[in-house]
Design an enzyme around this catalytic site. Structure first.
Site, mmCIF file in Angstrom:
data_model
loop_
_atom_site.group_PDB
_atom_site.id
_atom_site.type_symbol
_atom_site.label_atom_id
_atom_site.label_comp_id
_atom_site.label_asym_id
_atom_site.label_seq_id
_atom_site.Cartn_x
_atom_site.Cartn_y
_atom_site.Cartn_z
ATOM 1 N N ASP A 151 0.846 -1.192 0.000
ATOM 2 C CA ASP A 151 0.000 0.000 0.000
ATOM 3 C C ASP A 151 0.885 1.247 0.000
ATOM 4 O OD1 ASP A 151 -3.224 0.523 0.976
ATOM 5 O OD2 ASP A 151 -1.812 2.210 1.108
ATOM 6 N N ILE A 152 0.483 2.247 -0.751
ATOM 7 C CA ILE A 152 1.279 3.475 -0.877
ATOM 8 C C ILE A 152 1.271 4.288 0.428
ATOM 9 C CG2 ILE A 152 -0.520 5.073 -1.705
ATOM 10 C CD1 ILE A 152 1.489 5.905 -3.908
ATOM 11 N N ASN A 171 -12.915 -3.203 2.063
ATOM 12 C CA ASN A 171 -13.933 -2.160 2.058
ATOM 13 C C ASN A 171 -14.762 -2.264 0.785
ATOM 14 O OD1 ASN A 171 -12.911 -0.958 4.486
ATOM 15 N ND2 ASN A 171 -11.233 -0.122 3.279
ATOM 16 N N GLU A 215 -12.271 3.348 -1.368
ATOM 17 C CA GLU A 215 -11.666 4.437 -2.141
ATOM 18 C C GLU A 215 -11.427 4.021 -3.594
ATOM 19 O OE1 GLU A 215 -7.207 6.353 -2.278
ATOM 20 O OE2 GLU A 215 -7.986 5.773 -0.316
ATOM 21 N N VAL A 216 -10.945 2.800 -3.771
ATOM 22 C CA VAL A 216 -10.601 2.321 -5.120
ATOM 23 C C VAL A 216 -11.585 1.221 -5.520
ATOM 24 C CG1 VAL A 216 -8.821 1.316 -6.579
ATOM 25 C CG2 VAL A 216 -8.164 2.852 -4.701
ATOM 26 N N HIS A 254 -10.113 -5.494 -3.623
ATOM 27 C CA HIS A 254 -8.811 -5.730 -3.002
ATOM 28 C C HIS A 254 -8.989 -6.116 -1.551
ATOM 29 C CE1 HIS A 254 -9.848 -1.449 -2.679
ATOM 30 N NE2 HIS A 254 -9.225 -1.439 -1.508
ATOM 31 N N HIS A 300 -6.897 -5.821 2.020
ATOM 32 C CA HIS A 300 -5.759 -5.277 2.752
ATOM 33 C C HIS A 300 -5.288 -6.372 3.707
ATOM 34 C CE1 HIS A 300 -6.770 -0.844 2.092
ATOM 35 N NE2 HIS A 300 -7.936 -1.409 1.786
HETATM 36 P P1 5GP Z 1 -9.876 1.283 0.040
HETATM 37 O O1 5GP Z 1 -10.390 2.389 0.896
HETATM 38 O O2 5GP Z 1 -10.372 1.364 -1.370
HETATM 39 O O3 5GP Z 1 -10.082 -0.069 0.671
HETATM 40 O O4 5GP Z 1 -8.298 1.466 0.035
HETATM 41 C C1 5GP Z 1 -7.547 1.798 -1.076
HETATM 42 C C2 5GP Z 1 -6.074 1.729 -0.686
HETATM 43 O O5 5GP Z 1 -5.296 1.921 -1.846
HETATM 44 C C3 5GP Z 1 -5.630 2.779 0.329
HETATM 45 O O6 5GP Z 1 -5.102 2.128 1.476
HETATM 46 C C4 5GP Z 1 -4.584 3.597 -0.428
HETATM 47 O O7 5GP Z 1 -3.506 3.989 0.390
HETATM 48 C C5 5GP Z 1 -4.155 2.649 -1.514
HETATM 49 N N1 5GP Z 1 -3.718 3.317 -2.729
HETATM 50 C C6 5GP Z 1 -4.352 4.307 -3.390
HETATM 51 N N2 5GP Z 1 -3.673 4.657 -4.500
HETATM 52 C C7 5GP Z 1 -2.589 3.827 -4.541
HETATM 53 C C8 5GP Z 1 -1.495 3.709 -5.467
HETATM 54 O O8 5GP Z 1 -1.390 4.409 -6.474
HETATM 55 N N3 5GP Z 1 -0.573 2.754 -5.189
HETATM 56 C C9 5GP Z 1 -0.667 1.946 -4.097
HETATM 57 N N4 5GP Z 1 0.296 1.033 -3.907
HETATM 58 N N5 5GP Z 1 -1.680 2.047 -3.198
HETATM 59 C C10 5GP Z 1 -2.628 2.971 -3.430
#
Ligand code: 5GP
Length: 127
Positions: free
Chosen positions: A35-36, A97, A105-106, A110, A112
């Protein structure tokens, strides 16, 4: 209602090689990368290469090969990063999520994998 997949999401772009990533493991069906913005010493994202939006979408429509491969990758990462409790690790948490209430968010499915420190209770507080 059908699942609507946005192929411009950031993980789709990572899968197309348009954005770099720190790959932890890759197979025919699955990609795992750091994760970034890590929330713990271990914070790996595991994604299917197929166009699935959420866990329920993946579980309903992915092939058995994709589903098996995805979960085998999770197991191998937990073992390799030494968080698997059955293999001497101190434990981990998996979060997925989904949608608005899940604060996703994405919009590409996925998991985590979080570990490397005590993670506290599952949710910060009740509302
Ligand atoms: P969500 O809220 O969708 O479960 O989490 C998305 C995750 O993707 C977040 O923890 C965020 O830090 C990670 N993320 C967003 N953009 C990028 C990216 O460009 N590269 C990587 N490695 N992680 C990302």
């Amino acid at each position: 209602m059908a699942y609507a997949y946005d192929d411009q999401n950031i993980f789709a772009r990572i899968l197309r090689g348009e954005i770099p990533n720190s790959t932890v493991m890759e197979t025919d069906h699955t990609l795992a990368f750091n994760d970034i913005a890590p929330q713990a010493p271990v914070h790996v994202l595991v994604i299917p290469k197929g166009a699935y939006v959420t866990l329920d979408h993946f579980a309903a429509q992915a092939s058995e090969a994709e589903i098996v491969d995805f979960h085998r990758v999770v197991a191998r990462i937990c073992a390799d990063l030494e968080v698997a409790p059955g293999m001497g690790g101190a434990g981990y948490r998996v979060i997925s999520n989904a949608g608005g209430d899940g604060v996703q968010e994405v919009p590409h499915y996925h998991l985590h994998i979080l570990g490397g420190r005590p993670l506290g209770r599952m949710l910060a507080k009740a509302v």
